[in-house]
Write an enzyme that holds these catalytic residues in place. Structure first.
Site, short mmCIF file in Angstrom:
data_model
loop_
_atom_site.label_atom_id
_atom_site.label_comp_id
_atom_site.label_asym_id
_atom_site.label_seq_id
_atom_site.Cartn_x
_atom_site.Cartn_y
_atom_site.Cartn_z
N ASP A 97 1.01 -1.18 0.06
CA ASP A 97 -0.22 0.19 -0.08
C ASP A 97 1.01 1.26 -0.13
O ASP A 97 1.78 1.44 0.99
CB ASP A 97 -0.86 -0.09 1.25
CG ASP A 97 -2.09 0.65 1.06
OD1 ASP A 97 -2.31 1.64 0.53
OD2 ASP A 97 -3.25 0.28 1.60
N ASP A 196 -2.73 4.72 -2.59
CA ASP A 196 -3.82 5.46 -1.77
C ASP A 196 -4.23 6.83 -2.20
O ASP A 196 -3.38 7.66 -2.55
CB ASP A 196 -3.11 5.62 -0.19
CG ASP A 196 -3.93 6.19 0.77
OD1 ASP A 196 -5.09 5.33 1.09
OD2 ASP A 196 -3.66 7.10 1.40
N GLU A 238 -6.36 3.95 -5.94
CA GLU A 238 -7.74 4.24 -5.11
C GLU A 238 -8.15 5.62 -5.25
O GLU A 238 -7.48 6.72 -5.34
CB GLU A 238 -7.43 3.84 -3.63
CG GLU A 238 -8.73 4.18 -2.85
CD GLU A 238 -8.45 4.88 -1.47
OE1 GLU A 238 -9.40 4.70 -0.68
OE2 GLU A 238 -7.61 5.67 -1.30
N HIS A 307 -11.41 -1.93 4.22
CA HIS A 307 -11.29 -1.45 5.55
C HIS A 307 -11.77 0.18 5.95
O HIS A 307 -11.64 0.57 7.30
CB HIS A 307 -9.63 -1.29 6.04
CG HIS A 307 -9.16 -0.09 5.00
ND1 HIS A 307 -8.98 -0.35 3.79
CD2 HIS A 307 -8.43 0.93 5.29
CE1 HIS A 307 -8.15 0.65 3.08
NE2 HIS A 307 -7.85 1.47 4.30
N ASP A 308 -12.10 0.88 4.97
CA ASP A 308 -12.92 2.04 5.06
C ASP A 308 -14.37 1.92 5.01
O ASP A 308 -14.98 2.95 4.81
CB ASP A 308 -12.39 3.03 3.99
CG ASP A 308 -11.06 3.40 4.05
OD1 ASP A 308 -10.31 3.44 5.18
OD2 ASP A 308 -10.43 3.82 3.07
O1 TEU Z 1 -8.88 6.27 2.31
C1 TEU Z 1 -9.39 7.58 1.49
C2 TEU Z 1 -10.32 8.27 1.78
O2 TEU Z 1 -10.47 9.34 1.42
C3 TEU Z 1 -11.11 7.75 2.98
O3 TEU Z 1 -10.55 8.17 4.33
C4 TEU Z 1 -12.49 8.21 2.79
O4 TEU Z 1 -12.59 9.41 2.30
C5 TEU Z 1 -13.24 8.06 4.09
O5 TEU Z 1 -13.20 6.91 4.65
C6 TEU Z 1 -14.68 8.45 3.73
O6 TEU Z 1 -15.27 9.17 4.71
C7 TEU Z 1 -7.36 6.13 2.32
C8 TEU Z 1 -7.26 5.04 3.21
O7 TEU Z 1 -7.97 3.90 2.64
C9 TEU Z 1 -7.69 5.34 4.62
O8 TEU Z 1 -7.93 4.20 5.43
C10 TEU Z 1 -6.95 6.55 5.09
O9 TEU Z 1 -7.43 6.91 6.38
C11 TEU Z 1 -7.07 7.56 4.07
O10 TEU Z 1 -6.77 7.51 2.63
C12 TEU Z 1 -5.95 8.63 4.32
O11 TEU Z 1 -4.42 7.89 4.08
#
Ligand code: TEU
Length: 530
Positions: A97, A196, A238, A307-308
């Protein structure tokens, strides 16, 4: 682009919650090694591991302090090399990642920057009070996106937490640093990268837009040519903001950018992550647009959770004990016959679900900020309902391996709460029951490797405007697959479907099917060879 990756299946590991071998309550690299045989049994080919670099972990590793070292909580570089080797023995590759939009404020570059080193200040976005006043920005995790450094009398930009400082990609030195990092991991033998928030590396200051700036695709092409471009590497960008045109560029088949794009529109409603609604027509429309839009032009990622996001059974299916297996199978079937690369998020294959969160149980920075801001205007029960349905903490509970203490995840106190349903939902139980969701996933994975139409067939949505049925056909010159799914908890009598059906039932979430009268959530895939 070399198309070798098109039959691969990716499994996402969130290491903190996967398997702890030391008893400190946090998953580790040796825990992943321990479970490689399990992953091999499932049949997955690539493991995307969320960030395991040295980090203060305010955002669980998405705040990187050193891209060249493994965080000691997860193990050592030697453990990582063993993982690469052991995985390879089972024909499994590792995808890293890459967090290239921002670093932790603990990173040496940022530390030098705030000590006054101009070279490193130029790695980030430092601006004076006047600029900040003209560019008011809110961080994605809530609060202001500019934080003040008194000794410099300047503000720095952070689109996420204040400990995640945005890098300035217009600076060639920054881009070269990132390419160096990629080449370091390529040399170690990793075979994939997940990028990311890649849409945010180029910004449009005039419009105060933090993504999709004018240099976005130029930077990605440059990165491609200076690092993984000529190699057999699987890459995924992403993005929460891509329209179809951007999606085509990210995953163009000339291979100038990435292998595929990971876009979230289907996981939201009206582009709002926190809405608990789903409109099935809208959902079908988004899938149709992406499936047909990228056909022979680009490549989709297929996923319903990560995971989000909340657990897919809780979000799209029905997580009551009566229906969770059936709806888990339903959505697995709907998703896995589409074109693209499937991503299975750890625990999805055994049907893990959301849980009810109280404020003091939350771990995720985004969820905590969300709670604190919404509680001012919305009723507590309503906020808790939204967290149960959407919070990222749902995805991050420890994997339920068996019915022993802490679900077999750790002998110590797990860093996050184990879902209370671990005695009913766990890996051991799934493996012992040949009819479990696990074996549906295993079959779907196997079909993808062996049935070409899944990879190269056209996509046609059937009964487009019917909100109760999700049906589509995939077709190439030799074979076709028809998927029909009842999206409701009611028995549905359907007309006009029989004429669509050719061939035999390939897989279903019911043991017997009657196409004239679909049972609750009944889903069937028919396979036909001409
Ligand atoms: O996620 C991108 C991101 O924008 C998310 O945080 C998303 O906006 C949020 O869940 C929406 O409410 C990536 C990663 O996958 C995430 O785990 C990280 O927190 C984020 O980037 C920052 O690096």
């Amino acid at each position: 682009m070399n198309q070798w990756f098109k039959k691969k299946i990716i499994y996402q590991i969130y290491p903190m919650s996967f398997k702890d071998t030391t008893g400190n309550g946090i998953g580790d690299i040796n825990g992943i090694i321990e479970k490689l045989d399990y992953l091999n049994e499932l049949g997955v080919n690539i493991l995307w591991i969320t960030p395991i670099y040295n980090s203060p972990k305010n955002d669980n590793g998405y705040d990187v302090a050193d891209y060249y070292t493994i965080d000691s909580q997860y193990g050592t570089m030697q453990d990582f090399e063993t993982l690469l080797l052991e995985a390879k023995k089972r024909n499994i590759e590792i995808m890293m990642d890459i967090v290239a939009n921002h670093t932790s404020t603990e990173h040496a570059w940022f530390k030098k920057a705030i000590l006054g080193d101009i070279k490193y200040q130029n790695y980030y976005v430092f601006r004076d009070a006047e600029f900040v006043k003209e560019h008011p920005l809110t961080s994605i995790f809530g609060g202001k996106a500019w934080s003040y450094i008194e000794t410099l009398n300047l503000y720095y930009l952070h689109n996420f937490d204040s400990t995640q400082a945005d890098l300035d990609w217009t600076n060639k030195e920054v881009r070269d640093e990132i390419y160096k990092i990629l080449n370091f991991w390529l040399e170690k033998g990793v075979k994939g990268f997940r990028f990311d928030v890649i849409d945010m590396i180029s910004k449009n200051w005039e419009k105060n837009e933090m993504s999709n700036g004018e240099n976005l695709h130029t930077y990605i092409e440059e990165m491609n040519s200076k690092t993984f471009g000529k190699k057999e590497i699987i890459t995924v960008g992403e993005t929460w903001s891509a329209d179809l045109e951007h999606m085509k560029k990210y995953s163009n088949i000339e291979g100038k950018e990435f292998s595929m794009v990971f876009n979230f529109e289907h996981t939201m409603y009206n582009h709002d992550k926190w809405t608990t609604k789903i409109d099935s027509r809208e959902l079908k429309y988004i899938f149709e647009r992406n499936q047909t839009g990228l056909f022979e032009k680009g490549w989709n990622s297929l996923f319903l959770n990560n995971h989000d996001l909340p657990r897919l059974i809780s979000r799209y299916g029905n997580d009551s004990p009566q229906w969770r297996e059936k709806t888990g199978k339903q959505w697995a079937i709907i998703l896995h016959f589409m074109q693209g690369t499937p991503y299975i998020f750890q625990g999805e294959e055994i049907g893990m679900t959301n849980r009810n969160w109280k404020k003091e149980e939350l771990k995720d920075i985004e969820s905590i900020n969300f709670y604190n801001s919404r509680i001012k205007t919305i009723d507590k029960l309503e906020v808790e309902k939204m967290l149960k349905e959407i919070s990222r903490d749902n995805a991050r509970t420890p994997i339920q391996w068996n019915n022993s203490l802490n679900a077999g995840f750790s002998t110590g106190k797990p860093w996050s709460i184990v879902n209370e349903n671990y005695k009913e939902i766990n890996v051991e139980k799934s493996l012992n029951n040949k009819k479990s969701l696990f074996y549906t996933y295993k079959k779907l994975i196997d079909y993808r490797k062996n049935i070409d139409v899944i990879t190269n067939g056209t996509f046609e949505l059937i009964l487009k405007d019917n909100k109760n049925i999700f049906a589509y056909r995939r077709k190439n010159s030799k074979e076709e697959i028809l998927v029909i799914s009842n999206l409701t908890s009611q028995i549905l009598k359907i007309k006009d479907m029989e004429k669509e059906i050719r061939g035999e039932v390939l897989i279903s979430n019911y043991e017997q099917n009657n196409i004239k009268e679909l049972q609750p959530y009944e889903t069937i895939a028919f396979y036909n060879i001409f």
